[in-house]
Design an enzyme around this catalytic site. Structure first.
Site, PDB file in Angstrom:
ATOM      1  N   LEU A 114      48.498  44.339  37.105  1.00 12.82           N
ATOM      2  CA  LEU A 114      49.040  43.606  38.250  1.00 12.82           C
ATOM      3  C   LEU A 114      49.265  42.186  37.765  1.00 12.82           C
ATOM      4  O   LEU A 114      48.397  41.612  37.101  1.00 12.82           O
ATOM      5  CB  LEU A 114      48.060  43.623  39.429  1.00 12.82           C
ATOM      6  CG  LEU A 114      47.909  44.944  40.192  1.00 12.82           C
ATOM      7  CD1 LEU A 114      46.805  44.828  41.238  1.00 12.82           C
ATOM      8  CD2 LEU A 114      49.222  45.366  40.846  1.00 12.82           C
ATOM      9  N   ASP A 115      50.421  41.608  38.073  1.00  7.89           N
ATOM     10  CA  ASP A 115      50.707  40.279  37.545  1.00  7.89           C
ATOM     11  C   ASP A 115      49.896  39.207  38.274  1.00  7.89           C
ATOM     12  O   ASP A 115      49.165  39.478  39.220  1.00  7.89           O
ATOM     13  CB  ASP A 115      52.215  39.975  37.564  1.00  7.89           C
ATOM     14  CG  ASP A 115      52.806  39.946  38.973  1.00  7.89           C
ATOM     15  OD1 ASP A 115      52.079  39.539  39.909  1.00  7.89           O
ATOM     16  OD2 ASP A 115      53.973  40.310  39.133  1.00  7.89           O
ATOM     17  N   LEU A 116      50.041  37.978  37.806  1.00  8.99           N
ATOM     18  CA  LEU A 116      49.225  36.862  38.278  1.00  8.99           C
ATOM     19  C   LEU A 116      49.214  36.739  39.794  1.00  8.99           C
ATOM     20  O   LEU A 116      48.163  36.529  40.418  1.00  8.99           O
ATOM     21  CB  LEU A 116      49.732  35.560  37.647  1.00  8.99           C
ATOM     22  CG  LEU A 116      49.027  34.269  38.051  1.00  8.99           C
ATOM     23  CD1 LEU A 116      47.628  34.213  37.455  1.00  8.99           C
ATOM     24  CD2 LEU A 116      49.845  33.051  37.610  1.00  8.99           C
TER      25      LEU A 116
END
Length: 303
Positions: A114-116
């Site tokens: 999951l990205d930032l």
């Protein structure tokens, strides 16, 4: 003439990086880097290439220490908050999910990312083979997201995503998309997809004229976020894990549910906090996993 190894000996050989990953020491990619750096030896001989297979009879050492015995395959549910990077080390010095996890947990790798700025359910495991198996497109596990995006879209436009879409030269597979409601300048959507390419949801919705401002993964295959509080982690019981991944995935992953737990990893996981009653903008509260019957059919749970 060199002696040809017996058939049974050849069958039980595996790539060295795979063995290291399954021992819970590192990921396969990290293992290959360690081998290239000269940190790994087999039977007293330092390896120069990861293109090497070993059997259970070989003596593997990393930094001069024996490779730990294989540990039992385990799976954890983690509610990733925004602001954490899904990596062990970040070149820009940003906080990572692994730095935020409780210290008593074993060494874990993420199943997907999951990205930032994304949040929600992230699966973590101590078995690199299981991580790889569950990331494979042919495994076909549905990832489901709740999305808030700025802009307007029709259900008809979302329905066309079921045929797949190409954005900037990247082909994305079929996506199940539902327009849940409009909220001021935003819309709330539910999306289900099986590939999970890098920034797929954001890229696809941008093509439809939407700008994502909140992205919450609420399920991955049969496992659901439910009421797991942000930053909380919960282990899946072994019986449930075996039942949900099935014999085929277990075989492909080479999972081992009979190996012992390491003593320092047997401390009980922290009991997750219960959040307050879900608001309309929060992901719906559900159990931690749904039945395999619905997963096999690719059905979206009723909301």
């Amino acid at each position: 003439m060199s002696r040809k190894p017996p058939a049974n000996e050849a069958r039980d050989k595996e790539r060295i990086a795979k063995v290291m990953a399954r021992a819970g020491l590192c990921s396969r990619r990290e293992a290959e880097a360690w081998i290239a750096a000269g940190r790994v030896a087999v039977n007293g001989e330092r390896l120069a290439s990861p293109a090497f297979t070993v059997s259970p009879r070989d003596r593997i050492e990393v930094d001069g220490k024996p490779l730990p015995g294989r540990e039992r395959t385990r799976l954890f549910l983690y509610h990733k908050p925004k602001g954490l990077v899904t990596t062990n080390r970040d070149e820009r010095g940003r906080p990572t999910i692994f730095g935020a996890l409780p210290k008593h947990l074993p060494r874990l790798v993420s199943i997907g990312r999951l990205d930032l700025n994304s949040e929600g359910l992230l699966l973590l495991t101590n078995d690199g083979g299981l991580a790889r198996a569950l990331e494979l497109p042919q495994t076909g596990w549905l990832r489901r997201y709740r999305v808030r995006a700025n802009g307007r879209v029709t259900q008809a436009a979302l329905d066309r995503l079921a045929r797949g879409i190409t954005v900037d030269g990247t082909a994305y597979g079929p996506i199940q998309a539902t327009l849940d409601r409009e909220q001021g300048a935003n819309v709330w959507l539910t999306l289900g997809l099986r590939e999970g390419k890098n920034r797929e949801v954001r890229n696809v919705l941008r093509e439809l004229g939407l700008s994502v401002n909140r992205l919450i993964r609420v399920s991955y295959g049969p496992f659901q976020l439910g009421e797991l509080a942000p930053a909380a982690v919960e282990e899946v019981k072994m019986r449930v894990l075996r039942e949900q991944i099935g014999e085929k995935v277990e075989r492909v992953a080479g999972a081992d549910f009979s190996a012992p737990l390491r003593e320092q990893e047997s401390a009980p996981a922290q009991k997750p906090l219960r959040p307050s009653r879900s608001s309309p903008s929060s992901p719906p509260a559900r159990g931690r996993w749904k039945s395999k019957k619905n997963v096999a059919r690719g059905q979206m749970p009723r909301r």
